[in-house]
Structure formats: structure tokens, C-alpha cells
Write a protein that holds these residues in place. Structure first.
Motif, PDB file in Angstrom:
ATOM      1  N   ASP A   1       0.831  -1.202   0.000  1.00 12.77           N
ATOM      2  CA  ASP A   1       0.000   0.000   0.000  1.00 12.77           C
ATOM      3  C   ASP A   1       0.867   1.254   0.000  1.00 12.77           C
ATOM      4  OD1 ASP A   1      -2.409  -1.457   0.149  1.00 12.77           O
ATOM      5  OD2 ASP A   1      -2.214  -1.625   2.322  1.00 12.77           O
TER       6      ASP A   1
ATOM      7  N   VAL B   1       0.672   5.607   0.175  1.00 10.91           N
ATOM      8  CA  VAL B   1      -0.068   6.843   0.420  1.00 10.91           C
ATOM      9  C   VAL B   1       0.931   7.988   0.322  1.00 10.91           C
ATOM     10  CG1 VAL B   1      -1.379   8.201   2.097  1.00 10.91           C
ATOM     11  CG2 VAL B   1      -1.771   5.752   1.918  1.00 10.91           C
TER      12      VAL B   1
ATOM     13  N   GLU C   1      -3.540   7.482  -3.108  1.00 15.48           N
ATOM     14  CA  GLU C   1      -3.719   6.237  -2.364  1.00 15.48           C
ATOM     15  C   GLU C   1      -3.733   5.108  -3.374  1.00 15.48           C
ATOM     16  OE1 GLU C   1      -6.836   6.007   0.520  1.00 15.48           O
ATOM     17  OE2 GLU C   1      -6.577   8.099   1.109  1.00 15.48           O
TER      18      GLU C   1
END
Length: 143
Positions: A98, A100, A115
Motif C-alpha cells: 500500500d 499513500v 492512495e
């Protein structure tokens, strides 16, 4: 992705630091978050060396340069749109697969947020304006 929520004050400070330094390749991390990341994860890929990625935001071609921050956790870099645009600064975090990031056009104020998540050899996700009113899909190809 809740564990990746960024503090705007800290990130804004990181963006100011990014604007004051030129991107340079970094050495492979021997400790810190990248050392503990799963082999082959996005975190390991992005936190061990500088990369140049190409892709699109809402169909517009971009080039994004990312590198691990020196002496602290996280990423920093910059991107531009092909066909002419100023460089836009980015700073953020990666956890597993992930990603961000927040961006700044002027090096001080947050102008957008990214994101995304690794999907095979690409990172896909959503770019949002700072107020969240505008969202656009993005896709970046990993080398």
C-alpha cells in the motif's frame, strides 16, 4: 490503509525538505522499515533505492521519481505531466503493498493525495484533490 494515514503537518514539513534537495540515488537500506518488508513487496521495492516510474493520472501521461527519505522513514520525490508542467513534489509512506502520498505544487501546501496498491507490476489507485472534491484514477508501471 488506515495505518497509513499521514499527519499533514509532518508531511508538509517533509515536502519543504524535498523542495530544498535534489533527487539523488540512495544506498540500499540495511535497517529500518525496508529491511523488515516482505521480499518483493512494494515497500521493499520503493524503500531500497530511487526509481523512476511512468504512468497516467486520468489518462494524462506522467513521470514520477521516488526515493527513500534520508535519515527518516518514508518516501519523497516529484512528478510532472508530459507535454509541459511544473514539477509537483510528493512525500509519503509505503506499507507492504500500500502506498499513500501527499503532493504539493508550491512546496508548502498540500495540493493532493495519492492512495494506491501494487497490482502485479503496477501501482493503481486514486489521486484526490486536497479537499477531496476531485478524484482521478492513476496507474504507474514498476520497472
Amino acid at each position: 490503509m488506515g495505518s497509513l494515514m499521514l499527519r499533514r503537518g509532518l508531511l508538509a514539513a517533509a515536502l519543504v525538505l524535498v523542495s530544498a534537495t535534489a533527487p539523488a540515488p540512495s544506498e540500499a537500506a540495511s535497517s529500518g522499515p525496508a529491511a523488515n518488508a516482505a521480499e518483493g513487496s512494494l515497500q521493499q521495492t520503493l524503500m531500497t533505492h530511487a526509481l523512476v516510474l511512468r504512468g497516467q493520472i486520468d489518462g494524462r501521461e506522467i513521470q514520477l521519481s521516488l526515493q527513500p527519505k534520508k535519515n527518516e522513514d518514508g518516501l519523497e520525490g516529484r512528478y510532472f505531466f508530459f507535454g509541459g508542467s511544473p514539477e509537483i513534489l510528493v512525500a509519503g509512506e509505503v506499507d507492504g503493498d500500500d502506498l499513500v502520498m501527499e503532493e504539493s505544487v508550491n512546496g508548502k501546501d498540500v495540493s493532493g493525495q495519492w492512495e494506491g496498491r501494487r497490482q502485479g507490476q503496477s501501482i493503481t489507485g486514486t489521486w484526490s484533490s486536497a479537499d477531496g472534491a476531485v478524484t482521478k484514477p492513476f496507474a504507474l508501471q514498476l520497472p
